[in-house]
Structure formats: structure tokens, C-alpha cells
Design a protein around this motif. Structure first.
Motif, PDB file in Angstrom:
ATOM      1  N   LYS A  11       0.813  -1.230   0.027  1.00 54.64           N
ATOM      2  CA  LYS A  11       0.106   0.047  -0.020  1.00 54.64           C
ATOM      3  C   LYS A  11       0.705   1.148  -0.056  1.00 54.64           C
ATOM      4  CE  LYS A  11      -4.090  -1.986   2.054  1.00 54.64           C
ATOM      5  NZ  LYS A  11      -4.961  -2.365   3.201  1.00 54.64           N
ATOM      6  N   LEU A  12       2.052   1.152   0.604  1.00 51.66           N
ATOM      7  CA  LEU A  12       2.872   2.388   0.836  1.00 51.66           C
ATOM      8  C   LEU A  12       3.527   2.647  -0.551  1.00 51.66           C
ATOM      9  CD1 LEU A  12       4.448   4.650   2.174  1.00 51.66           C
ATOM     10  CD2 LEU A  12       6.404   2.900   2.603  1.00 51.66           C
ATOM     11  N   ALA A  13       3.927   1.507  -1.383  1.00 50.54           N
ATOM     12  CA  ALA A  13       4.528   1.532  -2.706  1.00 50.54           C
ATOM     13  C   ALA A  13       3.602   2.127  -3.438  1.00 50.54           C
ATOM     14  CB  ALA A  13       5.155   0.400  -2.833  1.00 50.54           C
ATOM     15  N   LEU A  34      -5.807  -2.870  -3.285  1.00 46.28           N
ATOM     16  CA  LEU A  34      -6.942  -1.892  -3.683  1.00 46.28           C
ATOM     17  C   LEU A  34      -7.285  -1.928  -5.120  1.00 46.28           C
ATOM     18  CD1 LEU A  34      -5.491   0.721  -1.439  1.00 46.28           C
ATOM     19  CD2 LEU A  34      -7.152  -0.940  -0.671  1.00 46.28           C
ATOM     20  N   GLY A  35      -7.369  -2.961  -5.680  1.00 46.98           N
ATOM     21  CA  GLY A  35      -7.775  -2.826  -7.277  1.00 46.98           C
ATOM     22  C   GLY A  35      -6.591  -2.229  -8.168  1.00 46.98           C
ATOM     23  N   GLU A  36      -5.477  -1.967  -7.575  1.00 50.61           N
ATOM     24  CA  GLU A  36      -4.651  -1.106  -8.514  1.00 50.61           C
ATOM     25  C   GLU A  36      -3.320  -2.103  -8.479  1.00 50.61           C
ATOM     26  OE1 GLU A  36      -3.945   3.090  -8.223  1.00 50.61           O
ATOM     27  OE2 GLU A  36      -5.631   3.054  -6.589  1.00 50.61           O
ATOM     28  N   HIS A  37      -2.522  -1.756  -9.815  1.00 53.54           N
ATOM     29  CA  HIS A  37      -1.408  -2.847 -10.068  1.00 53.54           C
ATOM     30  C   HIS A  37      -0.171  -2.043  -9.049  1.00 53.54           C
ATOM     31  CE1 HIS A  37       1.173  -5.329 -11.899  1.00 53.54           C
ATOM     32  NE2 HIS A  37       1.830  -4.479 -12.234  1.00 53.54           N
ATOM     33  N   VAL A  38       0.438  -2.901  -8.203  1.00 51.94           N
ATOM     34  CA  VAL A  38       1.863  -2.317  -7.552  1.00 51.94           C
ATOM     35  C   VAL A  38       2.844  -2.758  -8.425  1.00 51.94           C
ATOM     36  CG1 VAL A  38       2.966  -2.769  -5.544  1.00 51.94           C
ATOM     37  CG2 VAL A  38       0.648  -2.727  -5.315  1.00 51.94           C
ATOM     38  N   VAL A  71       5.759  -2.720 -20.019  1.00 50.66           N
ATOM     39  CA  VAL A  71       4.591  -3.305 -19.024  1.00 50.66           C
ATOM     40  C   VAL A  71       3.795  -2.182 -18.641  1.00 50.66           C
ATOM     41  CG1 VAL A  71       3.961  -4.006 -16.778  1.00 50.66           C
ATOM     42  CG2 VAL A  71       5.963  -5.290 -18.059  1.00 50.66           C
ATOM     43  N   ALA A  72       4.430  -1.076 -18.518  1.00 53.78           N
ATOM     44  CA  ALA A  72       3.792   0.306 -17.967  1.00 53.78           C
ATOM     45  C   ALA A  72       2.686   0.822 -19.240  1.00 53.78           C
ATOM     46  CB  ALA A  72       4.435   1.474 -17.489  1.00 53.78           C
ATOM     47  N   ASP A  73       3.171   0.474 -20.632  1.00 56.20           N
ATOM     48  CA  ASP A  73       2.583   0.870 -21.643  1.00 56.20           C
ATOM     49  C   ASP A  73       1.370   0.016 -21.995  1.00 56.20           C
ATOM     50  OD1 ASP A  73       4.095   3.092 -22.242  1.00 56.20           O
ATOM     51  OD2 ASP A  73       5.297   2.019 -23.828  1.00 56.20           O
ATOM     52  N   ARG A  74       1.654  -1.114 -21.807  1.00 51.18           N
ATOM     53  CA  ARG A  74       0.580  -2.259 -22.071  1.00 51.18           C
ATOM     54  C   ARG A  74      -0.532  -2.141 -20.900  1.00 51.18           C
ATOM     55  NH1 ARG A  74       2.870  -8.095 -23.509  1.00 51.18           N
ATOM     56  NH2 ARG A  74       3.858  -7.627 -25.704  1.00 51.18           N
ATOM     57  N   LEU A  75      -0.086  -1.802 -19.731  1.00 57.33           N
ATOM     58  CA  LEU A  75      -1.366  -1.653 -18.645  1.00 57.33           C
ATOM     59  C   LEU A  75      -2.177  -0.212 -18.885  1.00 57.33           C
ATOM     60  CD1 LEU A  75       0.637  -2.267 -15.468  1.00 57.33           C
ATOM     61  CD2 LEU A  75      -1.179  -3.750 -16.450  1.00 57.33           C
TER      62      LEU A  75
END
Length: 83
Positions: A11-13, A34-38, A71-75
């Protein structure tokens, strides 16, 4: 954060926009908090000191950064990372 549990670290990250670097496979289960990608780098080098892990990461920095951008671009585009 040495005494913090894995979900608290994730969660901190996420909230600080940080990337977790860990040899702990348990973090794989926390890729989504929380439904978000770490963002995470899972280090699979076997037994080794922190200095050895740091050296390996530094040697592979360019390829790690390139893969992270892909990976970031694909997400962002809604694609699966594993396509």
C-alpha cells in the motif's frame, strides 16, 4: 519498514509511486492492492547477499527499465501484460 507486513508495504509503494524489489515470492500475491497494480521486481537469484542482489540489479538496469516501460505501456492501453 522492516517490521511492516507485506500488505502495508504494498500500500505504501502504491501510494508513493514506488516499485517493490523483493526476493519474497509472497509479494506476487500482492500485485494488485485496492484494485490497482503495484509495481514490482521479483528477484530470483537464489541465495545471495544484499550486495550481490544490488550488483545484479545494477548490471541489468537498462533491461529492467525497458521491460518496466513496456509493461506500463501495456497496462495503460488496457492490454494484458502477458500477451
Amino acid at each position: 519498514m522492516k517490521s511492516a507486513n507485506d500488505p502495508a508495504i504494498a500500500k505504501l509503494a502504491l501510494s508513493e509511486g514506488l516499485t517493490i524489489v523483493s526476493k519474497d515470492a509472497d509479494f506476487l500475491a500482492l500485485r494488485f492492492v485496492l484494485g490497482e497494480h503495484v509495481r514490482m521486481v521479483w528477484v530470483r537469484l537464489g541465495n545471495g547477499s544484499t550486495d550481490q542482489v544490488e550488483q545484479a540489479l545494477r548490471q541489468r538496469r537498462t533491461s529492467i527499465e525497458t521491460r518496466a516501460r513496456v509493461v506500463a505501456d501495456r497496462l495503460r492501453s488496457g492490454c494484458s501484460v502477458y500477451q
